[in-house]
Design an enzyme around this catalytic site. Sequence first.
Site, PDB file in Angstrom:
ATOM      1  N   LYS A 154       0.831  -1.208   0.000  1.00  0.00           N
ATOM      2  CA  LYS A 154       0.000   0.000   0.000  1.00  0.00           C
ATOM      3  C   LYS A 154       0.863   1.254   0.000  1.00  0.00           C
ATOM      4  O   LYS A 154       0.546   2.226  -0.686  1.00  0.00           O
ATOM      5  CB  LYS A 154      -0.931   0.016   1.217  1.00  0.00           C
TER       6      LYS A 154
ATOM      7  N   ASP B  52      -8.455   1.489   4.117  1.00  0.00           N
ATOM      8  CA  ASP B  52      -8.840   0.134   4.479  1.00  0.00           C
ATOM      9  C   ASP B  52      -9.475  -0.431   3.226  1.00  0.00           C
ATOM     10  O   ASP B  52     -10.300   0.215   2.583  1.00  0.00           O
ATOM     11  CB  ASP B  52      -9.799   0.075   5.663  1.00  0.00           C
TER      12      ASP B  52
END
Length: 195
Positions: A14, A70
């Site tokens: 990420k 998320d």
Amino acid sequence: MKQKIVLATGNKGKVKEMADVLSDFGFEVIAQTDLGIESPEETGLTFVENALLKARYASEKSGLPAIADDSGLVVSALNGAPGLYSARYAGEEGNDAKNREKLLAELAHIAQEQRQAKFVSCIVFLQHPTDPSPIIAEGECCGVIGFEEKGENGFGYDSLFFSPEQGCTFAELETAEKKKISHRAKALSVLKSKL
């Protein structure tokens, strides 16, 4: 001068995927791991709740504005699983390979036309830990879970996620191409329009 922000994730994939884009938005991105900040327990029931938890925690610990993502894989035939537990699908000690293995096992007897899935990303931006008006941006990509892994790029479930739009799995895309079309890229685009 770029505004310093903490990127609330310990996931190296990420960080790699988001840092360049956020830098283009005018931010100096500091990964929470570079500040010695651990991830909080994710107790939310939705992607947005978990993103808020992570952003608030990182902002509180760092004293900086925070951005958190998320995200997860939502498979219709599995009632939305792995969902919020995408990173821990095979258990707390699981890893990407074990998570993919479990997903393939769970879908072993599911026909191709019932293997619809989507990647979901929820990104939250907070100015400070008690920001009452966070910026929330969401993005998703629809696809199908394949019967075997294909491709060497990406991370997580990318080698199983076939995108009809692209005609290949996310792991078969070059990183630069995935950065343009992924669920996270879509959420980042929405975030940029709201900043």
